[in-house]
Design a protein around this motif. Structure first.
Motif, PDB file in Angstrom:
ATOM      1  N   TYR A 295      37.303  82.233 -15.967  1.00  0.00           N
ATOM      2  CA  TYR A 295      37.386  82.857 -14.646  1.00  0.00           C
ATOM      3  C   TYR A 295      38.746  82.694 -13.969  1.00  0.00           C
ATOM      4  O   TYR A 295      38.885  83.031 -12.790  1.00  0.00           O
ATOM      5  CB  TYR A 295      36.300  82.259 -13.737  1.00  0.00           C
ATOM      6  CG  TYR A 295      34.908  82.492 -14.272  1.00  0.00           C
ATOM      7  CD1 TYR A 295      34.329  83.748 -14.219  1.00  0.00           C
ATOM      8  CD2 TYR A 295      34.201  81.450 -14.861  1.00  0.00           C
ATOM      9  CE1 TYR A 295      33.060  83.958 -14.738  1.00  0.00           C
ATOM     10  CE2 TYR A 295      32.933  81.654 -15.374  1.00  0.00           C
ATOM     11  CZ  TYR A 295      32.364  82.910 -15.317  1.00  0.00           C
ATOM     12  OH  TYR A 295      31.118  83.121 -15.827  1.00  0.00           O
TER      13      TYR A 295
ATOM     14  N   ALA B  90      36.605  76.280  -8.910  1.00  0.00           N
ATOM     15  CA  ALA B  90      35.370  75.606  -9.332  1.00  0.00           C
ATOM     16  C   ALA B  90      35.665  74.200  -9.858  1.00  0.00           C
ATOM     17  O   ALA B  90      34.902  73.260  -9.633  1.00  0.00           O
ATOM     18  CB  ALA B  90      34.661  76.432 -10.391  1.00  0.00           C
TER      19      ALA B  90
ATOM     20  N   THR C  21      36.312  71.784  -6.915  1.00  0.00           N
ATOM     21  CA  THR C  21      35.060  71.386  -6.269  1.00  0.00           C
ATOM     22  C   THR C  21      34.215  70.490  -7.178  1.00  0.00           C
ATOM     23  O   THR C  21      33.422  69.674  -6.697  1.00  0.00           O
ATOM     24  CB  THR C  21      34.234  72.616  -5.863  1.00  0.00           C
ATOM     25  OG1 THR C  21      33.978  73.427  -7.021  1.00  0.00           O
ATOM     26  CG2 THR C  21      34.978  73.443  -4.825  1.00  0.00           C
TER      27      THR C  21
ATOM     28  N   VAL D 173      28.626  73.476 -12.763  1.00  0.00           N
ATOM     29  CA  VAL D 173      29.340  74.732 -12.956  1.00  0.00           C
ATOM     30  C   VAL D 173      28.381  75.911 -13.006  1.00  0.00           C
ATOM     31  O   VAL D 173      28.774  77.047 -12.741  1.00  0.00           O
ATOM     32  CB  VAL D 173      30.175  74.650 -14.253  1.00  0.00           C
ATOM     33  CG1 VAL D 173      30.955  75.936 -14.484  1.00  0.00           C
ATOM     34  CG2 VAL D 173      31.146  73.489 -14.165  1.00  0.00           C
TER      35      VAL D 173
ATOM     36  N   ASN E 258      28.397  77.978  -9.887  1.00  0.00           N
ATOM     37  CA  ASN E 258      29.615  78.778  -9.770  1.00  0.00           C
ATOM     38  C   ASN E 258      29.621  79.939 -10.754  1.00  0.00           C
ATOM     39  O   ASN E 258      30.098  81.040 -10.436  1.00  0.00           O
ATOM     40  CB  ASN E 258      30.839  77.893 -10.010  1.00  0.00           C
ATOM     41  CG  ASN E 258      31.127  76.978  -8.834  1.00  0.00           C
ATOM     42  OD1 ASN E 258      31.272  77.441  -7.714  1.00  0.00           O
ATOM     43  ND2 ASN E 258      31.193  75.680  -9.093  1.00  0.00           N
TER      44      ASN E 258
ATOM     45  N   VAL F  74      27.576  82.721  -9.317  1.00  0.00           N
ATOM     46  CA  VAL F  74      28.304  83.406  -8.238  1.00  0.00           C
ATOM     47  C   VAL F  74      29.395  84.303  -8.808  1.00  0.00           C
ATOM     48  O   VAL F  74      29.523  85.494  -8.427  1.00  0.00           O
ATOM     49  CB  VAL F  74      28.905  82.379  -7.265  1.00  0.00           C
ATOM     50  CG1 VAL F  74      29.834  83.068  -6.264  1.00  0.00           C
ATOM     51  CG2 VAL F  74      27.809  81.646  -6.520  1.00  0.00           C
ATOM     52  N   PHE F  75      30.190  83.769  -9.741  1.00  0.00           N
ATOM     53  CA  PHE F  75      31.315  84.539 -10.273  1.00  0.00           C
ATOM     54  C   PHE F  75      30.840  85.758 -11.061  1.00  0.00           C
ATOM     55  O   PHE F  75      31.442  86.834 -10.987  1.00  0.00           O
ATOM     56  CB  PHE F  75      32.193  83.638 -11.158  1.00  0.00           C
ATOM     57  CG  PHE F  75      32.840  82.505 -10.412  1.00  0.00           C
ATOM     58  CD1 PHE F  75      32.995  82.557  -9.040  1.00  0.00           C
ATOM     59  CD2 PHE F  75      33.310  81.374 -11.086  1.00  0.00           C
ATOM     60  CE1 PHE F  75      33.587  81.498  -8.336  1.00  0.00           C
ATOM     61  CE2 PHE F  75      33.904  80.330 -10.404  1.00  0.00           C
ATOM     62  CZ  PHE F  75      34.040  80.392  -9.025  1.00  0.00           C
TER      63      PHE F  75
ATOM     64  N   TYR G 296      28.144  85.800  -3.311  1.00  0.00           N
ATOM     65  CA  TYR G 296      27.548  84.558  -2.815  1.00  0.00           C
ATOM     66  C   TYR G 296      26.148  84.791  -2.248  1.00  0.00           C
ATOM     67  O   TYR G 296      25.232  83.993  -2.463  1.00  0.00           O
ATOM     68  CB  TYR G 296      28.447  83.927  -1.757  1.00  0.00           C
ATOM     69  CG  TYR G 296      29.553  83.084  -2.345  1.00  0.00           C
ATOM     70  CD1 TYR G 296      29.306  81.783  -2.753  1.00  0.00           C
ATOM     71  CD2 TYR G 296      30.826  83.592  -2.515  1.00  0.00           C
ATOM     72  CE1 TYR G 296      30.310  81.006  -3.304  1.00  0.00           C
ATOM     73  CE2 TYR G 296      31.842  82.819  -3.077  1.00  0.00           C
ATOM     74  CZ  TYR G 296      31.574  81.528  -3.474  1.00  0.00           C
ATOM     75  OH  TYR G 296      32.572  80.760  -4.032  1.00  0.00           O
TER      76      TYR G 296
ATOM     77  N   ALA H  99      29.048  74.100  -4.622  1.00  0.00           N
ATOM     78  CA  ALA H  99      29.126  75.456  -5.183  1.00  0.00           C
ATOM     79  C   ALA H  99      28.971  76.526  -4.112  1.00  0.00           C
ATOM     80  O   ALA H  99      29.703  77.526  -4.106  1.00  0.00           O
ATOM     81  CB  ALA H  99      28.057  75.622  -6.261  1.00  0.00           C
TER      82      ALA H  99
ATOM     83  N   THR I 259      33.317  75.665  -2.529  1.00  0.00           N
ATOM     84  CA  THR I 259      34.046  76.685  -3.291  1.00  0.00           C
ATOM     85  C   THR I 259      34.276  77.935  -2.443  1.00  0.00           C
ATOM     86  O   THR I 259      35.350  78.548  -2.488  1.00  0.00           O
ATOM     87  CB  THR I 259      33.259  77.057  -4.562  1.00  0.00           C
ATOM     88  OG1 THR I 259      32.938  75.888  -5.285  1.00  0.00           O
ATOM     89  CG2 THR I 259      34.086  77.986  -5.441  1.00  0.00           C
ATOM     90  N   ARG I 260      33.293  78.299  -1.644  1.00  0.00           N
ATOM     91  CA  ARG I 260      33.430  79.492  -0.806  1.00  0.00           C
ATOM     92  C   ARG I 260      34.530  79.302   0.233  1.00  0.00           C
ATOM     93  O   ARG I 260      35.284  80.242   0.523  1.00  0.00           O
ATOM     94  CB  ARG I 260      32.098  79.792  -0.120  1.00  0.00           C
ATOM     95  CG  ARG I 260      32.086  81.122   0.625  1.00  0.00           C
ATOM     96  CD  ARG I 260      30.695  81.470   1.059  1.00  0.00           C
ATOM     97  NE  ARG I 260      30.640  82.777   1.704  1.00  0.00           N
ATOM     98  CZ  ARG I 260      29.541  83.380   2.079  1.00  0.00           C
ATOM     99  NH1 ARG I 260      28.362  82.791   1.856  1.00  0.00           N
ATOM    100  NH2 ARG I 260      29.563  84.570   2.654  1.00  0.00           N
TER     101      ARG I 260
END
Length: 554
Positions: free
Chosen positions: A412, A419, A422, A457, A460, A463-464, A485, A532, A536-537
């Motif tokens: 990513y 990520a 975090t 992870v 994340n 989300v990704f 998100y 996460a 991360t946001r």
């Protein structure tokens, strides 16, 4: 459009900072541990030696000083599995009941005649009366000594089962009372072992009941299993019993209602004592190492008001008689009563060393175990092996972290870097929470952290991947990130709730290593979801508002 209010960012980053701050003392473990020990010792003794002051000042008092406690497998220490002989308590109950029953039946001498105790099983009390025709009255009198069973399962039942046949009256505990007694015995055993271990200042011992009659004892930091057994392996049952005679014949019959016990310090000397004690260690409220009038190590003691009254009354009525002090079925002293001893205090003398008198005082002050313990399993874990476990766990964690970071960055790109950052915050917060709650880290607990590194992870990744999907249809990268998100949140929460439920089941049903794994797994789930979905946001939003990219690659 990917906007996070200032107050939310402050709270999120503040929680991260707080977690890292509380985890920081673990980076200086030895120094902070010495600081905490010095503070505790100064508070307990009120004495500040130069060594204690130096250890206390080695860590600033304004910084957090909570540490993650290391379990037996990481710190080294002793492991014991003990079986409590709960049946011993039944015998003690019957022995204690006999004087009361004897006095009650003597008041009915005209009906039941003379009474004497007959031989019986340890859990029974058998009494023979000289007038069998008065058996109905004897049963009635004995039943007046019964009490209600104190337990949720024994409501409405009494504790004594009384039967009469011929000239023999038989008393035993009812099944409901046996069950209740077993539960009380185990609870008392666990609590007394805990108090004895706490007396020597060990950290985070694991002392818990296993099954119906076993106790698991794990004490990190203690030298060996033999040392731990010396501390808790004796019942330390102290009694004060009248002396009937003194001799050297080990095979002599003490007679009914009496007991033959050896002298602890005199080889080949035996005492015949009355079986029922005048006062027992249960009525002891304090015991301290001391010295007798000749400067020899001894133990001073003090009874509660009930014990003091019985002790005072007996000494007043038996001046000139020998009075035995019995510890774990050995006569450690049999002084002659010189005068009335009011106040309920006295001193135990014997061939003690200073260390032995100190240990005896600890055992007596912590209380007597209600029943003997048989050790079924014992194990000593050396500190070197514990350090090897820590090193192995550290290597496993670093390898796992490096592999996860490489994978997520390769997959990513810049979002993978966010990520990874975090993820490091996540590990720090796990240690911070363990430090705050005083949690104990074990080798399985390290496995839980390694598992958390991989699981952290996952959120994340969800989300990704969702952001990638939204980039194909959404109007602009900001909206794609926002929808990514929002739409991934439900899947993340569902997945982690089920894992948290499993961790909770492992904690409440499991024991020892399983619980250590469950604790770190549950804490890791909480911190993983937080980092996460929020941390991360915040990083992604800050980057986006700084660079204002027209397109993004996830």
């Amino acid at each position: 459009m990917l906007h996070i209010p200032l107050w939310k960012r402050v709270i999120i980053l503040g929680l991260v900072g707080l977690g890292l701050l509380t985890a920081m003392p673990n980076l200086f473990y030895a120094r902070v541990e010495a600081h905490n020990d010095a503070v505790a010792q100064i508070e307990a003794s009120g004495v500040e030696t130069p060594e204690l002051v130096a250890a206390r000042d080695a860590w600033p008092s304004w910084l957090p000083s909570g540490l993650v406690n290391l379990g037996l497998d990481l710190r080294g220490g002793a492991h014991l599995l003990a079986e409590v002989q709960v049946a011993d308590v039944y015998k003690d109950r019957m022995d204690g009941l006999w004087p009361e029953l004897r006095d009650a039946l003597r008041a009915e001498r005209a009906t039941v005649g003379t009474v004497r105790r007959a031989a019986s099983d340890p859990g029974e009390l058998r009494v023979q009366i000289s007038q069998p025709e008065g058996m109905a009255r004897a049963v009635e009198v004995a039943r007046t000594l019964a009490s209600p069973v104190v337990s949720l399962t024994g409501i409405g039942e009494t504790d004594l089962e009384v039967t009469g046949s011929g000239d023999t009256l038989t008393i035993a505990l009812t099944e409901a009372e046996r069950t209740a007694t077993d539960d009380r015995t185990m609870q008392q055993s666990v609590e007394i072992v805990r108090r004895r271990v706490d007396e020597v200042g060990t950290r985070e011992p694991t002392i818990q009941r296993q099954g119906e009659d076993r106790v698991l004892i794990q004490v990190p930091g203690i030298g060996s299993a033999a040392e731990l057994k010396a501390l808790i392996g004796t019942t330390a049952r102290l009694t004060f019993q009248p002396v009937i005679s003194r001799g050297s014949d080990a095979s002599a019959s003490p007679g009914l209602g009496n007991v033959l016990l050896p002298a602890a310090d005199e080889q080949g000397v035996f005492y015949v004592l009355e079986q029922s004690p005048v006062v027992s260690g249960e009525e002891l409220v304090d015991a301290r190492p001391d010295f007798d009038q000749n400067g020899r190590p001894a133990v001073s003691f003090r009874f509660n008001p009930t014990g003091a009254r019985k002790f005072g009354d007996y000494t007043a009525e038996n001046i000139g008689q020998l009075f035995a002090i019995v510890l774990d079925d050995e006569v450690i002293s049999a002084p002659q009563i010189q005068s009335h001893i009011p106040g309920g205090s006295g001193i135990i003398t014997g061939s003690f060393s200073v260390e032995e008198s100190t240990n005896l005082a600890v055992l007596l002050r912590a209380g007597a175990l209600p029943a003997e313990m048989t050790f079924l399993e014992e194990r000593t874990v050396g500190p070197e092996l514990g350090q090897d476990s820590i090193d192995a766990g550290r290597i496993a964690s670093m390898v796992g972290l490096a592999a996860v970071v490489l994978m997520v960055v390769a997959s990513y790109g810049l979002f993978g870097v966010f990520a990874s950052v975090t993820l490091i915050f996540n590990i720090g917060m796990i240690f911070g929470l363990l430090s705050v709650i005083g949690g104990t880290l074990t080798l399985p607990g390290i496995a839980g952290i390694v598992l958390t590194i991989g699981m952290a992870v996952d959120a994340n990744v969800l989300v990704f991947e969702r952001i990638r999907e939204e980039l194909k249809t959404a109007k602009g990268p900001a909206r794609a990130i926002e929808l990514g998100y929002e739409k991934a949140m439900s899947a993340i929460i569902d997945a982690n709730i089920t894992t948290f439920i499993v961790a909770s089941i492992l904690f409440f049903v499991g024991a020892g290593p399983v619980r250590g794994f469950a604790v770190t797994l549950a804490i890791g789930i909480i911190t993983s979801v937080f980092t996460a979905l929020f941390v991360t946001r915040v990083l992604v939003a800050a980057w986006f508002h700084w660079r204002r990219p027209k397109t993004i690659i996830v």
